[in-house]
Scaffold this motif. Structure first.
Motif, PDB file in Angstrom:
ATOM      1  N   ALA A 121       0.706  -1.345   0.205  1.00  0.00           N
ATOM      2  CA  ALA A 121       0.018   0.023  -0.007  1.00  0.00           C
ATOM      3  C   ALA A 121       0.808   1.271  -0.086  1.00  0.00           C
ATOM      4  CB  ALA A 121      -0.858  -0.030   1.181  1.00  0.00           C
ATOM      5  N   ALA A 122       2.054   1.170   0.397  1.00  0.00           N
ATOM      6  CA  ALA A 122       3.137   2.197   0.399  1.00  0.00           C
ATOM      7  C   ALA A 122       4.407   1.720   0.631  1.00  0.00           C
ATOM      8  CB  ALA A 122       2.601   3.155   1.602  1.00  0.00           C
ATOM      9  N   HIS A 123       5.367   2.058  -0.083  1.00  0.00           N
ATOM     10  CA  HIS A 123       6.588   1.624  -0.016  1.00  0.00           C
ATOM     11  C   HIS A 123       7.884   2.473  -0.466  1.00  0.00           C
ATOM     12  CE1 HIS A 123      10.125  -1.304  -1.383  1.00  0.00           C
ATOM     13  NE2 HIS A 123       9.703  -1.561  -0.299  1.00  0.00           N
ATOM     14  N   PRO A 124       7.709   3.641   0.386  1.00  0.00           N
ATOM     15  CA  PRO A 124       9.261   4.427   0.398  1.00  0.00           C
ATOM     16  C   PRO A 124      10.229   3.880   0.631  1.00  0.00           C
ATOM     17  CG  PRO A 124       7.712   4.878   2.341  1.00  0.00           C
ATOM     18  CD  PRO A 124       7.012   3.758   1.900  1.00  0.00           C
ATOM     19  N   VAL A 125      11.136   3.555  -0.439  1.00  0.00           N
ATOM     20  CA  VAL A 125      12.289   2.867  -0.282  1.00  0.00           C
ATOM     21  C   VAL A 125      13.315   3.400   0.698  1.00  0.00           C
ATOM     22  CG1 VAL A 125      14.520   2.068  -1.409  1.00  0.00           C
ATOM     23  CG2 VAL A 125      12.286   1.973  -2.527  1.00  0.00           C
ATOM     24  N   MET A 126      13.606   2.781   1.730  1.00  0.00           N
ATOM     25  CA  MET A 126      14.856   3.104   2.688  1.00  0.00           C
ATOM     26  C   MET A 126      13.969   3.563   3.937  1.00  0.00           C
ATOM     27  SD  MET A 126      17.695   2.271   2.009  1.00  0.00           S
ATOM     28  CE  MET A 126      18.080   1.887   0.372  1.00  0.00           C
ATOM     29  N   ALA A 127      12.531   3.560   3.961  1.00  0.00           N
ATOM     30  CA  ALA A 127      11.615   3.792   5.030  1.00  0.00           C
ATOM     31  C   ALA A 127      10.614   2.798   5.258  1.00  0.00           C
ATOM     32  CB  ALA A 127      11.233   5.344   4.842  1.00  0.00           C
ATOM     33  N   ALA A 128      10.565   1.817   4.638  1.00  0.00           N
ATOM     34  CA  ALA A 128       9.191   1.027   4.534  1.00  0.00           C
ATOM     35  C   ALA A 128       9.402   0.013   5.609  1.00  0.00           C
ATOM     36  CB  ALA A 128       9.002   0.214   3.230  1.00  0.00           C
ATOM     37  N   GLY A 129      10.706  -0.433   5.884  1.00  0.00           N
ATOM     38  CA  GLY A 129      11.132  -1.288   6.933  1.00  0.00           C
ATOM     39  C   GLY A 129      10.904  -0.663   8.132  1.00  0.00           C
ATOM     40  N   LEU A 130      11.352   0.615   8.481  1.00  0.00           N
ATOM     41  CA  LEU A 130      11.185   1.420   9.745  1.00  0.00           C
ATOM     42  C   LEU A 130       9.622   1.602  10.142  1.00  0.00           C
ATOM     43  CD1 LEU A 130      12.341   2.889  12.108  1.00  0.00           C
ATOM     44  CD2 LEU A 130      12.313   4.993  10.673  1.00  0.00           C
ATOM     45  N   ILE A 131       8.998   1.579   8.974  1.00  0.00           N
ATOM     46  CA  ILE A 131       7.284   1.805   9.064  1.00  0.00           C
ATOM     47  C   ILE A 131       6.672   0.603   9.548  1.00  0.00           C
ATOM     48  CG2 ILE A 131       5.295   2.223   7.813  1.00  0.00           C
ATOM     49  CD1 ILE A 131       6.876   4.160   6.092  1.00  0.00           C
ATOM     50  N   ARG A 132       7.292  -0.355   9.295  1.00  0.00           N
ATOM     51  CA  ARG A 132       6.904  -1.724  10.080  1.00  0.00           C
ATOM     52  C   ARG A 132       6.979  -1.815  11.442  1.00  0.00           C
ATOM     53  NH1 ARG A 132       5.708  -1.172   5.551  1.00  0.00           N
ATOM     54  NH2 ARG A 132       3.777  -0.659   6.996  1.00  0.00           N
ATOM     55  N   LEU A 133       7.880  -1.202  11.797  1.00  0.00           N
ATOM     56  CA  LEU A 133       8.102  -1.411  13.194  1.00  0.00           C
ATOM     57  C   LEU A 133       7.457  -0.288  13.902  1.00  0.00           C
ATOM     58  CD1 LEU A 133      11.461  -2.257  12.136  1.00  0.00           C
ATOM     59  CD2 LEU A 133      11.818  -2.168  14.780  1.00  0.00           C
ATOM     60  N   GLY A 134       7.421   0.869  13.309  1.00  0.00           N
ATOM     61  CA  GLY A 134       6.632   1.772  13.775  1.00  0.00           C
ATOM     62  C   GLY A 134       4.932   1.513  13.913  1.00  0.00           C
ATOM     63  N   GLU A 135       4.526   0.858  12.892  1.00  0.00           N
ATOM     64  CA  GLU A 135       2.982   0.401  12.827  1.00  0.00           C
ATOM     65  C   GLU A 135       3.001  -0.570  13.836  1.00  0.00           C
ATOM     66  OE1 GLU A 135       0.548   1.802  11.224  1.00  0.00           O
ATOM     67  OE2 GLU A 135       1.327   2.753   9.180  1.00  0.00           O
ATOM     68  N   ALA A 136       3.634  -1.711  14.053  1.00  0.00           N
ATOM     69  CA  ALA A 136       3.588  -2.457  15.210  1.00  0.00           C
ATOM     70  C   ALA A 136       3.633  -1.773  16.368  1.00  0.00           C
ATOM     71  CB  ALA A 136       4.663  -3.559  15.027  1.00  0.00           C
ATOM     72  N   ALA A 137       4.550  -0.921  16.696  1.00  0.00           N
ATOM     73  CA  ALA A 137       4.567  -0.133  18.089  1.00  0.00           C
ATOM     74  C   ALA A 137       3.381   0.796  18.138  1.00  0.00           C
ATOM     75  CB  ALA A 137       5.850   0.859  17.920  1.00  0.00           C
ATOM     76  N   ALA A 138       2.770   1.302  17.148  1.00  0.00           N
ATOM     77  CA  ALA A 138       1.626   2.219  17.152  1.00  0.00           C
ATOM     78  C   ALA A 138       0.350   1.179  17.876  1.00  0.00           C
ATOM     79  CB  ALA A 138       1.314   2.856  15.891  1.00  0.00           C
ATOM     80  N   ARG A 139       0.222   0.009  17.209  1.00  0.00           N
ATOM     81  CA  ARG A 139      -0.765  -0.844  17.813  1.00  0.00           C
ATOM     82  C   ARG A 139      -0.532  -1.317  19.090  1.00  0.00           C
ATOM     83  NH1 ARG A 139      -4.124  -2.954  14.268  1.00  0.00           N
ATOM     84  NH2 ARG A 139      -4.637  -4.808  15.456  1.00  0.00           N
ATOM     85  N   ILE A 140       0.491  -1.374  19.475  1.00  0.00           N
ATOM     86  CA  ILE A 140       0.898  -1.666  21.053  1.00  0.00           C
ATOM     87  C   ILE A 140       0.570  -0.599  21.770  1.00  0.00           C
ATOM     88  CG2 ILE A 140       2.666  -1.990  22.710  1.00  0.00           C
ATOM     89  CD1 ILE A 140       2.348  -4.676  21.287  1.00  0.00           C
ATOM     90  N   GLN A 141       0.809   0.768  21.412  1.00  0.00           N
ATOM     91  CA  GLN A 141       0.687   1.876  22.091  1.00  0.00           C
ATOM     92  C   GLN A 141      -0.705   2.149  22.366  1.00  0.00           C
ATOM     93  OE1 GLN A 141       3.822   4.475  20.400  1.00  0.00           O
ATOM     94  NE2 GLN A 141       3.780   5.066  22.600  1.00  0.00           N
ATOM     95  N   SER A 142      -1.795   1.713  21.175  1.00  0.00           N
ATOM     96  CA  SER A 142      -3.233   2.112  21.297  1.00  0.00           C
ATOM     97  C   SER A 142      -3.916   0.989  22.163  1.00  0.00           C
ATOM     98  CB  SER A 142      -3.657   2.099  19.669  1.00  0.00           C
ATOM     99  OG  SER A 142      -3.638   0.934  19.226  1.00  0.00           O
ATOM    100  N   GLY A 143      -3.262  -0.210  22.309  1.00  0.00           N
ATOM    101  CA  GLY A 143      -3.931  -1.119  23.216  1.00  0.00           C
ATOM    102  C   GLY A 143      -4.527  -2.194  22.126  1.00  0.00           C
TER     103      GLY A 143
END
Length: 349
Positions: A301-323
Motif C-alpha cells: 500500500a506504501a513503499h518508500p524505499v529506505m523507510a518502509a522497513g522502519l514503518i513496519r516497526l512503527g506500525e507495530a509499535a503504534a498498535r501496542i501503544q493504542s492497546g
C-alpha cells in the motif's frame, strides 16, 4: 538487559511524486510530530541515527542535507546507515542498551520518483555475475514468485488475495498511497501483476526510542522491544533457495518470536509472493493462524524505499501503544529476494 521501547512514531503521507518537496521539507513535519508526541526538544535527544540511500538521491553524502531538518548545531551525537531505517533503529537500540544514551531519534526517508528505482536497485546485486545482466527488482521478484508456484507453495489466486487484503486494510490508513480495489491488469513480469508489486513513491518516517523509566515517563504505554535481530542470506542468488528465508527464521528465533504467540505481524513484503515466503519462515502459515498480518496495508500500500522497513516497526509499535495489540512482530528487509532480514518483537506492559 536494559529495557528499551519505542515511545513515538510518525510518518508522512506517501505519494507517487513529491517533485515540489525536498527531502528536508518532507522530513521536517515528521520529526516535529514525533518530538511533539513525547514533549521532547531536539536538544533532549541523546543519539540520532538515520537511514537513506545516496543512490536514490543521485549524489554523495545526501544524508547530510537531511540533518538541516534535525538541527545539528550545537553538535549532536549522530550516525547514518546506507540501509533501510530499521537498521538505523537497530544501531540506536544498541546505543541505548549500552547506557550511552537515554533517548534516540531514528528517521528514514526515500524519494523514488526522480529516477528509475527498478534500475537503481540493480546496484545491490553481485557486481561480477548478476549486476552486468541488469535484472531489475521486479524481474528478480518474479523469479522468486515462479519458484514458489513451481514448488506448489502458492498460486496466482492466492497472490491476488494477498494484494486485495492489503489494499482493503489500507482503507483505514490515512498515510497509505494505494487503497481500495486492485486493478486486474496484465502481467507486469509474469507471474506478477501490477497489484502484486509495491507502488513507486516518496515518503519518510521517524520513531523515538527511550530506555527504562524515561520511556514510562514519555508515554502511557511504551512498546517495549523484547528482542531484535538481523541476518543475511548469501549474496549470490544462484546458491539460495528462493522459496525459503532461513535468515528470517533465524532472526525471529534469536529475537524470541517463537517463545510465545504474537497477535500482530507487520511484514515488510514488497511483493505478494514474498509474504508467502515470510509467513512460512515465521510460522504464520497455519490454516488456523489468527495473527493479524499487515493491518496497515503493508508495503503493497506504501513503499518508500529506505523507510518502509522502519514503518513496519512503527506500525507495530503504534498498535501496542493504542492497546490494539499486546505482542507484535515486526519485520524489515533489504536487498533482492529477501536477502537481508530484521525481526523485532514488541510488547506492551
Amino acid at each position: 538487559m536494559r529495557e528499551v521501547a519505542i515511545v513515538a512514531f510518525g510518518q508522512s503521507d506517501h505519494v507517487r511524486d513529491s517533485a515540489e518537496t525536498s527531502e528536508v521539507e518532507m522530513l521536517m513535519p515528521v520529526l516535529h510530530d514525533v518530538l511533539a508526541q513525547t514533549g521532547l526538544a531536539a536538544r533532549d535527544i541523546g543519539f540520532t541515527c538515520s537511514g537513506s540511500s545516496d543512490y536514490l538521491a543521485g549524489r554523495a553524502f545526501s544524508f547530510t542535507m537531511a540533518l538541516d531538518g534535525v538541527g545539528a548545531w550545537p553538535p549532536i551525537s549522530e550516525s547514518h546507515v546506507e540501509m533501510d531505517g530499521a537498521w538505523a533503529l537497530y544501531e540506536a537500540w544498541v546505543k541505548l542498551l549500552t547506557g550511552e544514551a537515554e533517548t534516540a531519534l531514528v528517521y528514514a526517508y526515500g524519494k523514488s520518483s526522480p529516477g528509475d528505482v527498478r534500475e537503481v536497485l540493480t546496484r545491490q546485486l553481485d557486481p561480477y555475475y548478476v549486476a552486468p545482466l541488469w535484472p531489475d527488482s521486479v524481474a528478480l521478484a518474479a523469479l522468486q514468485a515462479q519458484a514458489l508456484i513451481d514448488a506448489e507453495l502458492t498460486d496466482e489466486r492466492e497472490l491476488a488475495g494477498i494484494a486485495a487484503r492489503s489494499r482493503a486494510d489500507a482503507e483505514t490508513n490515512p498515510h497509505a498511497q494505494l487503497r481500495g480495489a486492485v486493478p486486474a491488469g496484465e502481467h507486469l513480469v509474469a507471474p506478477l501483476r501490477t497489484g502484486d508489486c509495491p507502488p513507486i513513491g516518496d515518503g519518510a518516517a521517524a520513531v523515538v526510542l527511550a530506555a527504562g523509566d524515561t520511556a514510562r515517563r514519555l508515554t502511557d504505554r511504551p512498546a517495549w522491544i523484547r528482542g531484535l535481530d538481523h541476518r543475511i542470506e548469501a549474496h549470490s542468488l544462484g546458491v539460495r533457495d528462493l522459496t525459503d528465508s532461513p535468515s528470517t527464521r533465524l532472526a525471529a528465533e534469536r529475537a524470541g518470536a517463537f517463545e510465545r504467540p504474537v497477535d500482530t505481524a507487520e511484514l515488510h513484503a514488497p511483493f505478494t509472493s514474498q509474504e508467502v515466503v515470510l509467513r512460512r519462515a515465521l510460522k504464520l502459515d497455519a490454516p488456523d493462524c489468527t495473527v493479524r498480518i499487515n493491518p496497515s496495508g503493508g508495503a503493497l500500500a506504501a513503499h518508500p524505499v529506505m523507510a518502509a522497513g522502519l514503518i513496519r516497526l512503527g506500525e507495530a509499535a503504534a498498535r501496542i501503544q493504542s492497546g490494539a495489540s499486546d505482542r507484535a512482530l515486526a519485520h524489515a528487509t533489504s536487498g533482492p529476494c529477501l536477502q537481508q532480514n530484521l525481526v523485532a518483537v514488541l510488547e506492551g506492559e
